[in-house]
Design a protein around this motif. Structure first.
Motif, mmCIF file in Angstrom:
data_model
loop_
_atom_site.group_PDB
_atom_site.id
_atom_site.type_symbol
_atom_site.label_atom_id
_atom_site.label_comp_id
_atom_site.label_asym_id
_atom_site.label_seq_id
_atom_site.Cartn_x
_atom_site.Cartn_y
_atom_site.Cartn_z
ATOM 1 N N ARG A 1 -18.258 7.551 -6.706
ATOM 2 C CA ARG A 1 -17.810 8.107 -5.433
ATOM 3 C C ARG A 1 -16.322 8.390 -5.544
ATOM 4 N NH1 ARG A 1 -20.786 4.041 -2.740
ATOM 5 N NH2 ARG A 1 -20.207 2.928 -4.640
ATOM 6 N N SER A 2 -15.779 9.124 -4.598
ATOM 7 C CA SER A 2 -14.330 9.313 -4.540
ATOM 8 C C SER A 2 -13.776 8.478 -3.398
ATOM 9 C CB SER A 2 -13.970 10.795 -4.387
ATOM 10 O OG SER A 2 -14.694 11.394 -3.329
ATOM 11 N N VAL A 3 -12.467 8.237 -3.447
ATOM 12 C CA VAL A 3 -11.863 7.292 -2.497
ATOM 13 C C VAL A 3 -10.423 7.697 -2.202
ATOM 14 C CG1 VAL A 3 -11.238 5.755 -4.415
ATOM 15 C CG2 VAL A 3 -11.319 4.860 -2.094
ATOM 16 N N PHE A 4 -10.032 7.526 -0.947
ATOM 17 C CA PHE A 4 -8.639 7.691 -0.559
ATOM 18 C C PHE A 4 -8.039 6.370 -0.061
ATOM 19 C CE2 PHE A 4 -10.190 12.123 0.235
ATOM 20 C CZ PHE A 4 -9.432 12.740 -0.746
ATOM 21 N N HIS A 5 -8.709 5.713 0.931
ATOM 22 C CA HIS A 5 -8.039 4.632 1.659
ATOM 23 C C HIS A 5 -8.818 3.325 1.725
ATOM 24 C CE1 HIS A 5 -6.309 8.411 3.509
ATOM 25 N NE2 HIS A 5 -5.287 7.827 2.903
ATOM 26 N N PHE A 6 -8.052 2.234 1.671
ATOM 27 C CA PHE A 6 -8.569 0.875 1.780
ATOM 28 C C PHE A 6 -8.211 0.280 3.133
ATOM 29 C CE2 PHE A 6 -8.048 1.633 -2.698
ATOM 30 C CZ PHE A 6 -9.050 0.904 -3.331
ATOM 31 N N GLY A 7 -8.949 -0.779 3.504
ATOM 32 C CA GLY A 7 -8.607 -1.567 4.673
ATOM 33 C C GLY A 7 -7.819 -2.797 4.270
ATOM 34 N N ASN A 8 -8.527 -3.841 3.825
ATOM 35 C CA ASN A 8 -7.870 -5.100 3.459
ATOM 36 C C ASN A 8 -8.713 -5.807 2.415
ATOM 37 O OD1 ASN A 8 -5.824 -7.096 3.783
ATOM 38 N ND2 ASN A 8 -7.198 -8.319 5.062
ATOM 39 N N ALA A 9 -8.171 -6.878 1.821
ATOM 40 C CA ALA A 9 -8.907 -7.674 0.837
ATOM 41 C C ALA A 9 -8.533 -9.139 0.996
ATOM 42 C CB ALA A 9 -8.597 -7.205 -0.582
ATOM 43 N N TYR A 10 -9.469 -10.007 0.643
ATOM 44 C CA TYR A 10 -9.198 -11.450 0.703
ATOM 45 C C TYR A 10 -10.078 -12.167 -0.315
ATOM 46 C CZ TYR A 10 -13.500 -11.696 3.526
ATOM 47 O OH TYR A 10 -14.804 -11.597 3.970
ATOM 48 N N MET B 1 -4.927 -5.667 11.481
ATOM 49 C CA MET B 1 -3.718 -6.213 12.075
ATOM 50 C C MET B 1 -2.752 -6.625 10.954
ATOM 51 S SD MET B 1 -3.153 -6.465 15.391
ATOM 52 C CE MET B 1 -3.970 -6.475 17.025
ATOM 53 N N PRO B 2 -1.463 -6.382 11.110
ATOM 54 C CA PRO B 2 -0.507 -6.690 10.026
ATOM 55 C C PRO B 2 -0.467 -8.155 9.632
ATOM 56 C CG PRO B 2 0.630 -6.088 12.074
ATOM 57 C CD PRO B 2 -0.807 -5.743 12.259
ATOM 58 N N GLN B 3 -0.775 -9.061 10.558
ATOM 59 C CA GLN B 3 -0.674 -10.482 10.239
ATOM 60 C C GLN B 3 -1.806 -10.986 9.345
ATOM 61 O OE1 GLN B 3 -1.365 -9.235 13.253
ATOM 62 N NE2 GLN B 3 -2.674 -10.578 14.488
ATOM 63 N N VAL B 4 -2.850 -10.177 9.110
ATOM 64 C CA VAL B 4 -3.957 -10.621 8.259
ATOM 65 C C VAL B 4 -4.001 -9.892 6.920
ATOM 66 C CG1 VAL B 4 -5.369 -11.361 10.207
ATOM 67 C CG2 VAL B 4 -5.628 -9.033 9.329
ATOM 68 N N VAL B 5 -3.011 -9.056 6.631
ATOM 69 C CA VAL B 5 -2.994 -8.356 5.347
ATOM 70 C C VAL B 5 -3.028 -9.374 4.212
ATOM 71 C CG1 VAL B 5 -1.610 -6.915 3.799
ATOM 72 C CG2 VAL B 5 -1.848 -6.296 6.215
ATOM 73 N N SER B 6 -3.950 -9.205 3.293
ATOM 74 C CA SER B 6 -4.194 -10.042 2.104
ATOM 75 C C SER B 6 -4.876 -11.365 2.432
ATOM 76 C CB SER B 6 -2.909 -10.308 1.309
ATOM 77 O OG SER B 6 -2.092 -11.273 1.923
ATOM 78 N N ALA B 7 -5.249 -11.575 3.697
ATOM 79 C CA ALA B 7 -5.933 -12.806 4.108
ATOM 80 C C ALA B 7 -7.281 -12.450 4.742
ATOM 81 C CB ALA B 7 -5.068 -13.593 5.087
ATOM 82 N N ARG B 8 -8.062 -13.472 5.066
ATOM 83 C CA ARG B 8 -9.371 -13.268 5.696
ATOM 84 C C ARG B 8 -9.203 -12.518 7.016
ATOM 85 N NH1 ARG B 8 -14.042 -12.434 7.477
ATOM 86 N NH2 ARG B 8 -15.732 -13.966 7.437
ATOM 87 N N HIS B 9 -9.930 -11.436 7.173
ATOM 88 C CA HIS B 9 -9.904 -10.675 8.411
ATOM 89 C C HIS B 9 -11.324 -10.499 8.926
ATOM 90 C CE1 HIS B 9 -10.942 -7.602 5.446
ATOM 91 N NE2 HIS B 9 -11.451 -6.899 6.446
ATOM 92 N N ARG B 10 -11.446 -10.263 10.224
ATOM 93 C CA ARG B 10 -12.759 -10.089 10.842
ATOM 94 C C ARG B 10 -12.857 -8.820 11.682
ATOM 95 N NH1 ARG B 10 -11.809 -15.440 10.216
ATOM 96 N NH2 ARG B 10 -13.547 -16.711 9.423
ATOM 97 N N LYS B 11 -11.766 -8.083 11.787
ATOM 98 C CA LYS B 11 -11.760 -6.839 12.543
ATOM 99 C C LYS B 11 -11.170 -5.725 11.682
ATOM 100 C CE LYS B 11 -13.220 -8.908 16.315
ATOM 101 N NZ LYS B 11 -14.554 -8.660 16.910
ATOM 102 N N LEU B 12 -11.839 -4.587 11.699
ATOM 103 C CA LEU B 12 -11.394 -3.442 10.913
ATOM 104 C C LEU B 12 -11.402 -2.203 11.791
ATOM 105 C CD1 LEU B 12 -10.637 -2.419 8.002
ATOM 106 C CD2 LEU B 12 -13.050 -1.805 7.760
ATOM 107 N N LEU B 13 -10.269 -1.531 11.864
ATOM 108 C CA LEU B 13 -10.139 -0.309 12.648
ATOM 109 C C LEU B 13 -10.402 0.899 11.762
ATOM 110 C CD1 LEU B 13 -9.074 1.290 15.196
ATOM 111 C CD2 LEU B 13 -6.786 1.038 14.189
ATOM 112 N N VAL B 14 -11.272 1.813 12.221
ATOM 113 C CA VAL B 14 -11.524 3.054 11.493
ATOM 114 C C VAL B 14 -11.650 4.204 12.487
ATOM 115 C CG1 VAL B 14 -12.721 1.920 9.572
ATOM 116 C CG2 VAL B 14 -14.048 2.841 11.484
#
Length: 490
Positions: free
Chosen positions: A302-311, A377-390
């Motif tokens: 597949r092709s890809v442009f953008h990521f959300g977050n990772a943990y 949310m900026p405070q969860v970057v690189s940590a466990r997150h439960r909400k993703l905006l798209v």
């Protein structure tokens, strides 16, 4: 940093040959199509700086004060010629000021050396990503720097970013161009991606990539803007890498299956050939502590442009990303010629990928349909997150017109669709001061009302997207569509 000379020489791959020029057919076909399709206004040329106050409908939250910095391509036409790809346009920086319930806006072109040279000449001079032009010699990456992809507030300064060259500093208040930023003398003109990741300590991770160089440059900067670590990572068959994601222990890149085939009178974009029938999508995992390659995973092409977050999740890493079926890079350029692409031609979806280091396998779980521009949310970057905006597309054509917050645990979606006549740009999550959850705050973005040719700032309660915007701030004019931006709280 080793191999810098080789890295920079590969950066010009496909950007110079003999004497082919941008043609006027693209210009004619676009304007013919624009006469009958108001949605193409989002890809129309913009000619000058703008400033104005917005009319606010609804009530702007009292605790939402700050500046929403945005950036995107604004100039697509010059001397009767038109660029062939959306990524080519000269950067147009924008500043949305939210203060005491009122909203004001300014926008101005980033005065790169390229922009100034071509404005003076009255025609395009330098090669662009998707348009071959060869009227003036390219000295280095910054000769063709369009500074058109992101606007980053960092360490009290603001930078216009473009992934192929240096950051360009602009004035935080007026957006006047201050000039090229060289982070360290040996990094002069090195590619500095438009998608840096801010760590909780205020530091920054970023990378640089020159398609065809087969090397990724890695940068680690502290909160004072000083480069503290660098590395060059060999990656075979490396092509365009637009974004990456950072977890607690890793940097992760996805390399789509393109092959580089340069030649005379060929743009960089046209030198990238889809090879998804023969090559996989690769996940490249780099360890933060050593800045060395840890592992490579293979996934369906597949092709890809953008990521959300990772943990990190035990012995695995989980990451959210938007994947496009087939060659999305070429489809993104179609509106520049007056063609709107169909979802059926290139569907996308937001997925969560689990990288299992023990088994060497990558698993996928689909979370949302046609979508783009994931944010957390900026405070969860690189940590466990439960909400993703798209952003999402509610119709058959790939026109992003909805704002959605996904619960990554339950799969439930809280969304709102603007509907026909609207094109929604990237939105961001903004926490309230002392926020206790990932939806304790606001979702802020920009939408284009194509029927009225006006740009509108949109504000949602992050806890209740489906209720619609709590406020709309409408400009009396249309500003260029932006790619990315960031909010700086007052």
């Amino acid at each position: 940093m080793t191999n810098r000379r080789q890295f920079l020489s590969f950066a010009a791959l496909g950007l110079a040959s003999s004497s082919a020029l941008a043609d006027s057919l693209t210009y004619e076909s676009f304007h013919h199509a624009l006469d009958g399709n108001a949605r193409l206004m989002a890809y129309a040329d913009h000619t000058g700086d703008v400033a104005g106050d917005a009319s606010v409908l609804g009530r702007m939250p009292a605790d939402l004060n700050g500046v929403f910095y945005r950036n995107g391509p604004g100039r697509f036409e010059l001397g009767g010629e038109r660029y062939h790809h959306w990524f080519d346009g000269d950067g147009f920086a924008q500043r949305w000021q939210i203060s005491d319930g009122k909203v004001s806006h300014i926008g101005r072109f980033v005065a790169t050396q390229k922009f100034q040279d071509e404005s003076k000449a009255g025609r395009f001079l330098y090669p662009a990503f998707g348009t071959y032009i060869d009227r003036k010699a390219v000295k280095n990456n910054d000769s063709v720097n369009v500074a058109n992809t992101n606007l980053l507030p960092f360490n009290g300064r603001v930078y216009a970013l473009w992934e192929g060259g240096s950051a360009t500093e602009v004035d935080p208040q007026t957006l006047a161009t201050r000039g090229i930023k060289t982070w360290r003398p040996d990094l002069k003109a090195m590619p500095f991606s438009a998608h840096p990741k801010i760590d909780p300590d205020g530091g920054l991770w970023n990378f640089g990539n020159a398609p065809g160089s087969n090397q990724l440059a890695i940068y680690r900067m502290n909160a004072a803007g000083e480069v503290t670590r660098t590395a060059m990572i060999p990656v075979p068959q490396l092509n365009m890498v637009h974004d990456f994601v950072v977890s607690g222990r890793h940097l992760i890149f996805l390399v789509a299956p393109y092959e580089m085939r340069s030649g005379p009178e060929v743009s960089l974009g046209d030198s990238m050939h889809w090879a998804g029938d023969r090559l996989p999508l690769r996940a490249i995992v780099i360890s933060k502590d050593t800045l060395a390659l840890r592992q490579v995973f293979e996934l369906p092409a597949r092709s890809v442009f953008h990521f959300g977050n990772a943990y990190e999740d035990g012995a695995c890493t989980r990451l959210d990303v938007v994947l496009h079926e087939g060659d999305a890079l070429r489809k993104v350029g179609l509106p520049m010629r007056g063609q709107m692409r169909m979802v059926d031609d290139n569907p996308s979806s937001t997925v969560q990928i689990t990288l299992d280091y023990a088994s060497g396998q990558a698993r996928e779980a689909r979370m949302f349909g046609v979508s783009e521009f994931p944010r957390v949310m900026p405070q969860v970057v690189s940590a466990r997150h439960r909400k993703l905006l798209v952003l999402g597309a509610s119709g058959r054509e790939l026109i992003l017109d909805s704002v959605n917050v996904i619960d990554t645990d339950s799969g439930k979606v809280d969304g709102y669709a603007f509907g026909p006549g609207w094109q929604v740009e990237e939105h961001v999550l903004i926490p309230r001061r002392g926020a206790r959850s990932e939806t304790d705050g606001y979702v802020v973005g920009v939408a284009q009302d194509t029927r009225r040719a006006q740009s509108v700032l949109t504000v949602f309660d992050a806890h209740n997207i489906k209720a619609g915007p709590v406020a709309l701030a409408r400009l009396p004019y249309r500003a260029p569509v932006c790619f990315h931006g960031n909010f700086l709280a007052a």
